[in-house]
Write an enzyme that holds these catalytic residues in place. Sequence first.
Site, PDB file in Angstrom:
ATOM      1  N   LYS A  54       0.839  -1.201   0.000  1.00  0.00           N
ATOM      2  CA  LYS A  54       0.000   0.000   0.000  1.00  0.00           C
ATOM      3  C   LYS A  54       0.882   1.261   0.000  1.00  0.00           C
ATOM      4  CE  LYS A  54      -3.793  -2.568   2.001  1.00  0.00           C
ATOM      5  NZ  LYS A  54      -4.594  -3.020   3.135  1.00  0.00           N
ATOM      6  N   GLN A  98      -4.812  -1.922   9.449  1.00  0.00           N
ATOM      7  CA  GLN A  98      -4.737  -3.217   8.773  1.00  0.00           C
ATOM      8  C   GLN A  98      -5.395  -4.297   9.626  1.00  0.00           C
ATOM      9  OE1 GLN A  98      -3.704  -3.648   5.649  1.00  0.00           O
ATOM     10  NE2 GLN A  98      -4.012  -5.850   5.676  1.00  0.00           N
ATOM     11  N   ASP A 121     -11.013   2.797   4.192  1.00  0.00           N
ATOM     12  CA  ASP A 121     -11.370   1.382   4.001  1.00  0.00           C
ATOM     13  C   ASP A 121     -12.885   1.205   3.948  1.00  0.00           C
ATOM     14  OD1 ASP A 121      -9.514  -0.657   3.654  1.00  0.00           O
ATOM     15  OD2 ASP A 121      -8.824  -0.531   5.735  1.00  0.00           O
TER      16      ASP A 121
HETATM   17  N1  GUN Z   1      -7.121  -7.140   5.545  1.00  0.00           N
HETATM   18  C1  GUN Z   1      -7.482  -7.829   4.413  1.00  0.00           C
HETATM   19  N2  GUN Z   1      -8.018  -6.989   3.509  1.00  0.00           N
HETATM   20  C2  GUN Z   1      -7.997  -5.757   4.066  1.00  0.00           C
HETATM   21  C3  GUN Z   1      -8.407  -4.485   3.601  1.00  0.00           C
HETATM   22  O1  GUN Z   1      -8.934  -4.295   2.490  1.00  0.00           O
HETATM   23  N3  GUN Z   1      -8.202  -3.455   4.476  1.00  0.00           N
HETATM   24  C4  GUN Z   1      -7.662  -3.637   5.704  1.00  0.00           C
HETATM   25  N4  GUN Z   1      -7.530  -2.587   6.484  1.00  0.00           N
HETATM   26  N5  GUN Z   1      -7.282  -4.805   6.159  1.00  0.00           N
HETATM   27  C5  GUN Z   1      -7.439  -5.855   5.340  1.00  0.00           C
END
Ligand code: GUN
Length: 293
Positions: A54, A98, A121
């Site tokens: 990211k 995350q 998110d």
């Molecule tokens: N863990 C797996 N997919 C995601 C996501 O799209 N965002 C976040 N924050 N954690 C994740």
Amino acid sequence: MAANIIDGKKIAESVRNEVKEAVAARIAAGLPAPALATVLVGENPASQVYVASKHKACAEVGIRSIGHVLPENASQQEVESLVKALNADPEVSGILVQLPLPKHLDEEAVLSAIDLHKDVDGFSPVNIGRLAQKGREPLFVPCTPAGCMLLIESAGMKLSGANAVVLGRSNIVGMPVALLLVKANATVTIVHSRTREIPEVCRQADILVAAIGQPEFVKADWVKPGAVVIDVGINRISDPTAKRGTRLVGDVDFKGVSKVASAITPVPGGVGPMTIALLMRNTLRAAQLADPQ
Ligand code: GUN
């Protein structure tokens, strides 16, 4: 007839390019570059890889990013205090915590603490609640589900009135993708661990989204000829013929299903690249929400 292979890499690249151009235009206009703050709690290796990718994607489109890492044993209060400090920081456009968080932490409380205007998110209960309600719109749509919708649209499938079947009801993918499909006027069935006659249910689908984390679960004879199949799964299975002794497969038996579907996403290179591209778009949107009106 062989299915059209939906090129998620290419579609994700066009989303990232769009974001890159919009970021450059902001900067040229004297507006600040968007900034994404990530919060990683603990040392889950998969999460470390996701967060690193990211940050890399941010750098490529001109978004600033700031990584915060807390120890595995961080307290609820420590995590929430960090989120609140990021909420209050005018230099932070978007906040990404995350997931999964270590088991001792209350995920819902952490996600609820994120300022709605920074919830890139789209996982805060208010954003998800708005997604579920008629006539309401969330400020941010969760990234993987939004990516799935772009892939379905790219296949030229008319959503209104179509039968859509979603396998899986996770908070991150299954449930929000089902809500988005309802918003797009599809007739939606969610398949889960207690569903009976799964193959028959799947055979009704004009659009099939598989997000259950079971390698090659969906078989060719479960798929209606001409259906659009979106495979969200990423599963590593052993394969003695592969160089590493393993390979990645989705939740769909690609070889069989690609002979029946009209369009299908590959794994890798289908849904995967879309998640980060949509995160870039959401972070740009967060910066735009904070601009003087
Ligand atoms: N863990 C797996 N997919 C995601 C996501 O799209 N965002 C976040 N924050 N954690 C994740």
